[in-house]
Design an enzyme around this catalytic site. Structure first.
Site, mmCIF file in Angstrom:
data_model
loop_
_atom_site.group_PDB
_atom_site.id
_atom_site.type_symbol
_atom_site.label_atom_id
_atom_site.label_comp_id
_atom_site.label_asym_id
_atom_site.label_seq_id
_atom_site.Cartn_x
_atom_site.Cartn_y
_atom_site.Cartn_z
ATOM 1 N N ILE A 232 2.780 -9.788 1.941
ATOM 2 C CA ILE A 232 2.727 -11.131 2.518
ATOM 3 C C ILE A 232 1.381 -11.315 3.235
ATOM 4 O O ILE A 232 0.857 -12.412 3.321
ATOM 5 C CB ILE A 232 3.924 -11.327 3.500
ATOM 6 C CG1 ILE A 232 4.253 -12.797 3.680
ATOM 7 C CG2 ILE A 232 3.690 -10.682 4.832
ATOM 8 C CD1 ILE A 232 5.197 -13.333 2.675
ATOM 9 N N ASP A 233 0.819 -10.214 3.737
ATOM 10 C CA ASP A 233 -0.418 -10.285 4.531
ATOM 11 C C ASP A 233 -1.661 -10.537 3.678
ATOM 12 O O ASP A 233 -2.717 -10.844 4.210
ATOM 13 C CB ASP A 233 -0.627 -8.968 5.291
ATOM 14 C CG ASP A 233 0.418 -8.723 6.365
ATOM 15 O OD1 ASP A 233 1.257 -9.615 6.591
ATOM 16 O OD2 ASP A 233 0.392 -7.637 6.974
ATOM 17 N N GLY B 121 0.465 -10.493 10.039
ATOM 18 C CA GLY B 121 -0.901 -10.065 9.738
ATOM 19 C C GLY B 121 -1.190 -8.829 10.559
ATOM 20 O O GLY B 121 -1.622 -8.898 11.701
ATOM 21 N N ARG B 122 -0.858 -7.698 9.947
ATOM 22 C CA ARG B 122 -0.949 -6.435 10.674
ATOM 23 C C ARG B 122 -2.401 -5.993 10.848
ATOM 24 O O ARG B 122 -2.845 -5.707 11.961
ATOM 25 C CB ARG B 122 -0.180 -5.399 9.852
ATOM 26 C CG ARG B 122 0.004 -4.083 10.470
ATOM 27 C CD ARG B 122 0.708 -3.195 9.477
ATOM 28 N NE ARG B 122 2.153 -3.340 9.493
ATOM 29 C CZ ARG B 122 2.950 -2.713 10.352
ATOM 30 N NH1 ARG B 122 2.435 -1.911 11.251
ATOM 31 N NH2 ARG B 122 4.247 -2.871 10.304
ATOM 32 N N ARG C 119 3.256 -22.432 26.081
ATOM 33 C CA ARG C 119 4.479 -21.907 25.456
ATOM 34 C C ARG C 119 4.092 -21.140 24.201
ATOM 35 O O ARG C 119 3.135 -21.492 23.529
ATOM 36 C CB ARG C 119 5.421 -23.035 25.055
ATOM 37 C CG ARG C 119 6.003 -23.801 26.209
ATOM 38 C CD ARG C 119 7.096 -23.004 26.913
ATOM 39 N NE ARG C 119 7.797 -23.816 27.881
ATOM 40 C CZ ARG C 119 7.408 -24.022 29.139
ATOM 41 N NH1 ARG C 119 6.293 -23.449 29.583
ATOM 42 N NH2 ARG C 119 8.120 -24.782 29.949
ATOM 43 N N GLU D 43 0.810 -1.213 0.000
ATOM 44 C CA GLU D 43 0.000 0.000 0.000
ATOM 45 C C GLU D 43 0.850 1.273 0.000
ATOM 46 O O GLU D 43 0.521 2.245 -0.677
ATOM 47 C CB GLU D 43 -0.918 -0.014 1.219
ATOM 48 C CG GLU D 43 -2.134 0.846 1.022
ATOM 49 C CD GLU D 43 -2.619 1.493 2.304
ATOM 50 O OE1 GLU D 43 -2.340 0.951 3.384
ATOM 51 O OE2 GLU D 43 -3.260 2.552 2.203
ATOM 52 N N VAL E 208 10.697 -15.583 9.415
ATOM 53 C CA VAL E 208 10.816 -16.893 8.767
ATOM 54 C C VAL E 208 9.745 -17.006 7.678
ATOM 55 O O VAL E 208 9.966 -17.595 6.621
ATOM 56 C CB VAL E 208 10.628 -18.021 9.816
ATOM 57 C CG1 VAL E 208 10.465 -19.377 9.149
ATOM 58 C CG2 VAL E 208 11.786 -18.029 10.786
HETATM 59 O O1 F6P Z 1 3.475 -5.603 5.963
HETATM 60 C C1 F6P Z 1 4.038 -6.857 5.872
HETATM 61 C C2 F6P Z 1 4.685 -7.238 7.179
HETATM 62 O O2 F6P Z 1 5.355 -8.462 7.035
HETATM 63 C C3 F6P Z 1 3.716 -7.292 8.349
HETATM 64 O O3 F6P Z 1 3.058 -8.532 8.453
HETATM 65 C C4 F6P Z 1 4.644 -7.008 9.501
HETATM 66 O O4 F6P Z 1 3.945 -6.372 10.548
HETATM 67 C C5 F6P Z 1 5.636 -6.066 8.940
HETATM 68 O O5 F6P Z 1 5.653 -6.271 7.553
HETATM 69 C C6 F6P Z 1 7.020 -6.266 9.496
HETATM 70 O O6 F6P Z 1 7.824 -5.264 8.975
HETATM 71 P P1 F6P Z 1 9.410 -5.227 9.131
HETATM 72 O O7 F6P Z 1 9.980 -6.334 8.292
HETATM 73 O O8 F6P Z 1 9.799 -3.896 8.623
HETATM 74 O O9 F6P Z 1 9.706 -5.441 10.576
#
Ligand code: F6P
Length: 345
Positions: A127-128, A171-172, A269, A104, A276
């Protein structure tokens, strides 16, 4: 014939190299020349990059990451160089059209550039899987595969120790990775950003399993999942913002581990899967999708299109206005979540 500038912005994901290779191969076949900017918009602004050729892109189809590098640099950040900085980086190498591959934020910059008269064809990436305008983005399926394998592996250690295992996945804003991997792996509870959770309900699912003879449970949680307001205080990496103003997430599993153990008495846990999920080779599905996106982007340049991005609609690759991907994120379909919830507890 155009000179195409390619860049990858935002978080990386498996399939970026497949897109780059495809834009290059199809672009060269159509008579264009190609230039690759390094580290997203940073390379455009700093005039940093290299010629992209068949030789340079050979062998990269199965490779994760991006040979161009990526960053979260924002040319339109307050006080930033804006469109003039981008134009200067294009003029330096004679580039007349940009193909930014990104989410975005990257596409938001692309839309602004198009509005200022800079020709752009976008390729959506996250990726999300939470970008509107396209049914799927490449990399997502690879992440789901990795997360599903993690759920499978947690099952065997969970049952050996009679434990509750909490797996935190990316998954933000949307729970696609959690819901798909939770469903595919047989997760007993799935928590997603779209549905704030009640910690007591989570514990009830776990208690019900244990009351009916099961001795372990698996909870899959999106990093962006939140408790219902006022029910639980959480810890995480709050406070750190990137150039687009996004907060760094991560750590909801830490809270869940201690809360579930304290409330149910079952040993718990947690595992945070983290990056990854974004590393390594793309699945065949993602290689195919990424390649089709790259070919379509080069074709759009040949057709003289600007302000559009390639997208998957059903089984077809189409072009749609970049603006379709901007604004609110795409979120998980309610029915999909309900299908996954059939197997809770
Ligand atoms: O926006 C994709 C994403 O992988 C999110 O799932 C995650 O919150 C963020 O990027 C992590 O960002 P960075 O690699 O900059 O820590």
């Amino acid at each position: 014939m155009a000179r195409i500038g390619v860049l990858t912005g935002g978080g990386d994901c498996p399939g970026l190299n497949a897109v780059i290779r495809a834009v290059v191969r199809k672009g060269l076949q159509d008579g264009h020349s190609l230039f690759g900017y390094r580290y997203g918009w940073a390379g455009v602004l700093e005039g940093d990059g290299d010629e992209l050729t068949v030789e340079r892109t050979a062998g990269i189809l199965p490779r994760g990451g991006t040979i161009l590098g990526s960053s979260r640099t924002n040319p339109f950040k307050s006080g930033g160089p804006g469109v003039e900085g981008v134009r200067a980086g294009m003029e330096k190498y004679g580039v007349d059209v940009l193909v930014p591959i990104g989410g975005e934020d990257t596409l938001g910059v692309a839309a602004r550039l198009d509005a200022e008269g800079v020709p752009v064809v976008g390729v959506p990436k996250t990726i999300d899987n939470d970008l509107k305008g396209t049914d799927y983005t490449f990399g997502f399926q690879t992440a789901v595969q990795i997360a599903t394998e993690a759920v499978d592996r947690l099952h065997t250690t969970a049952e050996s120790h009679n434990r509750v295992m909490v797996l935190e996945v990316m998954g933000r804003h949307a729970g696609f990775i959690a819901a798909h991997s939770g469903l595919a792996g047989g997760g007993d509870v799935i928590l997603v950003p779209e549905r704030p959770f009640d910690i007591e309900e989570v514990c009830d699912h776990i208690r019900r399993r244990h009351d009916t003879g099961r001795t372990f449970s698996i909870v899959v949680v999106s990093e962006g999942a939140t408790p219902k307001e006022g029910t639980l205080s959480t810890t995480g990496a709050e406070g750190k913002l990137d150039a687009f103003g996004h907060e760094r997430l991560g750590g909801i599993a830490v809270t869940l581990e201690s809360e579930i153990e304290a409330r149910t008495g079952y040993e718990t846990r947690m595992t945070i899967l983290g990056h990854v999920q974004r590393g390594g080779t793309p699945t065949a599905f993602d290689r195919v999708l990424a390649t089709r996106f790259g070919v379509a982007a080069a074709e759009a340049v040949t057709a003289g299109v600007s302000g559009k991005m390639v997208a998957l609609r059903g089984a077809d690759i189409v072009t749609v206005p970049i603006s379709e991907a901007l604004g609110d994120p795409k979120t998980l379909d309610d029915k999909f979540f309900q299908d996954a919830a059939v197997f809770f507890g």
